[in-house]
Motif scaffolding. Structure first.
Motif, mmCIF file in Angstrom:
data_model
loop_
_atom_site.group_PDB
_atom_site.id
_atom_site.type_symbol
_atom_site.label_atom_id
_atom_site.label_comp_id
_atom_site.label_asym_id
_atom_site.label_seq_id
_atom_site.Cartn_x
_atom_site.Cartn_y
_atom_site.Cartn_z
ATOM 1 N N ALA A 1 0.845 -1.205 0.000
ATOM 2 C CA ALA A 1 0.000 0.000 0.000
ATOM 3 C C ALA A 1 0.880 1.254 0.000
ATOM 4 O O ALA A 1 0.611 2.219 -0.729
ATOM 5 N N ALA A 2 1.938 1.242 0.811
ATOM 6 C CA ALA A 2 2.855 2.395 0.870
ATOM 7 C C ALA A 2 3.503 2.625 -0.493
ATOM 8 O O ALA A 2 3.672 3.764 -0.960
ATOM 9 N N GLN A 3 3.859 1.510 -1.162
ATOM 10 C CA GLN A 3 4.472 1.595 -2.500
ATOM 11 C C GLN A 3 3.496 2.242 -3.483
ATOM 12 O O GLN A 3 3.865 3.095 -4.285
ATOM 13 N N GLU A 4 2.200 1.817 -3.405
ATOM 14 C CA GLU A 4 1.163 2.357 -4.295
ATOM 15 C C GLU A 4 1.014 3.870 -4.090
ATOM 16 O O GLU A 4 0.903 4.628 -5.035
ATOM 17 N N GLU A 5 1.011 4.267 -2.817
ATOM 18 C CA GLU A 5 0.889 5.707 -2.495
ATOM 19 C C GLU A 5 2.059 6.490 -3.059
ATOM 20 O O GLU A 5 1.881 7.562 -3.664
ATOM 21 N N ALA A 6 3.245 5.939 -2.857
ATOM 22 C CA ALA A 6 4.449 6.630 -3.351
ATOM 23 C C ALA A 6 4.405 6.756 -4.872
ATOM 24 O O ALA A 6 4.763 7.786 -5.454
ATOM 25 N N LEU A 7 3.901 5.684 -5.489
ATOM 26 C CA LEU A 7 3.811 5.665 -6.959
ATOM 27 C C LEU A 7 2.817 6.724 -7.443
ATOM 28 O O LEU A 7 3.106 7.481 -8.386
ATOM 29 N N ALA A 8 1.694 6.832 -6.764
ATOM 30 C CA ALA A 8 0.666 7.804 -7.133
ATOM 31 C C ALA A 8 1.210 9.229 -7.012
ATOM 32 O O ALA A 8 1.004 10.081 -7.876
#
Lengths: 239, 183
Positions: free
Chosen positions: A184-191
């Motif tokens: 989830a943290a990776q997804e946020e960073a990607l966004a």
């Protein structure tokens, strides 16, 4: 120790270690109990054979005793016949003494079969003691197995619980949840990164327009100019 | 256990548990204790009464005496312990009666006890170790006295061969110390 011996020792030690790790205490105890039951079965077979021999020797003994009685009564009958004059005394004596010889033979057989029986009875007592010992051991190990099963169950459950608590098991739920949190943290960073890239890709004009359009100050000055123009027009009308 | 024991030919497992032998496990060569004496099973027979109903009969010998132990474990354990009796001693006209009427009489008297017919059963019998084609046909008549403690049986083999046995109903606890023989 020469080098080959040492190498062999290393190999031997590793092989033992590998086999030790394969040993399942429950399975091996179960197998041990099966082996003991086989031993018990073999001992019981021997006991049955000796008991059967004891039974047969009792039968033999009884039949020899019957023959002893039979020959004795025959000898008596022969002497009685001679006494009554039904046969000659010599003939009666000859046959009676032969009957007594037979009686003696059968007495000896009876004694032998009696001795056999006593010997078999002794063997039976000895074998029965062995069987009792084996039965006792089997029962003891069956109880041990029950305890062992319970202990293994408890230790497996405790190990699992402790692994979960220590979060060292990659396949545990905690580890999975941690992985999901990272994802989830990776997804946020990607966004966020995509957002930044989108901002950077705008042209200078767009930025200016946006700055002007969105600025609250410019909006206010526009409003002021419109108000002034309206006031001037009204003035002209009044004149 | 040696490593190579694993490759040895596996011995056939016995059909019974040597730590818990039961009457139904008895076979030829087995020994059991009854009436303070050891008895050898000298013959073991199985009876097929149809509809998957099988019973066991054992000839016991203690060296001086012979007994028949019938074991019926189909609906609770039922045991009878009997001795052979000559049919003519029981009733000299019995064979003729059965041949003429094609059944046994409803009552029989032996040594002052009246036995009442309980059941007529037709079936097959063979020695347990005999091949499957050795089954022999038979008709059996079971009798009990009023107390249902004394038992008498009459068996017809073929057209005119009769056997008779007299004894009593037995209880499982009377037999102990069952030891497996070579079987």
């Amino acid at each position: 120790m020469n080098i080959f011996k040492r190498l062999f020792k290393i190999g031997e030690a590793n092989a033992h270690s590998a086999i030790d790790s394969l040993e399942d205490p429950i399975k091996l105890t179960e197998q041990g109990i099966r082996d003991m039951k086989k031993d018990l079965d073999a001992s019981l077979h021997s006991l049955a054979e000796v008991k059967a021999m004891a039974i047969r020797s009792r039968n033999e003994h009884q039949s020899y005793l019957n023959k002893v009685k039979d020959y004795e009564s025959k000898a008596v009958a022969l002497l009685n016949r001679a006494e009554r004059g039904d046969m000659s005394v010599d003939e009666a004596d000859r046959l009676a003494s032969q009957a007594l010889v037979k009686k003696k033979e059968n007495e000896e057989h009876a004694q032998r079969s009696q001795a056999d029986r006593e010997r078999f009875d002794k063997s039976v007592a000895q074998l029965e003691a062995n069987v009792r010992e084996l039965r006792h051991n089997i029962s003891k190990w069956e109880n041990e197995l029950k305890t062992l099963r319970a202990r293994v169950k408890v230790s497996t459950a405790t190990k699992k619980l402790n692994k979960q608590l220590a979060q060292i098991d990659s396949s545990s739920t905690v580890a999975m949840l941690e992985r999901m949190k990272d994802k989830a943290a990776q997804e946020e960073a990607l966004a966020e990164s995509y957002g930044e890239i989108a901002n950077e890709s705008k042209s200078v004009d767009d930025e200016i327009d946006k700055a002007l359009k969105d600025s609250p100050a410019s909006q206010a000055s526009d409003d002021l100019a419109a108000l002034k123009a309206r006031l001037n027009r009204n003035k002209g009308t009044d004149l | 256990m040696g490593l190579f024991d694993f490759f040895k030919k596996k011995e056939e497992e016995p059909s019974y548990d040597p730590t818990n032998l039961k009457l139904i496990d008895l076979r030829e060569g087995f020994i059991l204790d009854y009436d303070m004496q050891s008895w050898e099973v000298v013959k073991a027979f199985e009876y097929d009464w149809g509809n998957d109903y099988f019973t066991l009969e054992l000839r016991l010998d203690n060296g001086t005496d012979s007994l028949h132990l019938a074991v019926d474990d189909n609906d609770g354990m039922e045991l009878t312990l009997t001795k052979d009796v000559k049919v003519r001693h029981l009733d000299e006209d019995l064979p003729e009666y059965i041949v003429e009427h094609e059944t046994a009489p409803k009552k029989l008297v032996y040594e002052g006890t009246v036995y009442y017919l309980d059941e007529e059963s037709a079936g097959y019998c063979k020695e347990i170790t005999a091949p499957d084609n050795a089954w022999q046909e038979l008709i059996n008549w079971d009798y009990y006295d009023k107390t249902e403690k004394k038992h008498l049986s009459v068996t017809q083999w073929g057209d005119r061969e009769f056997e008779c046995a007299v004894g009593r109903v037995a209880k499982e606890f009377e037999f102990s110390n069952i030891i497996p023989g070579k079987g």
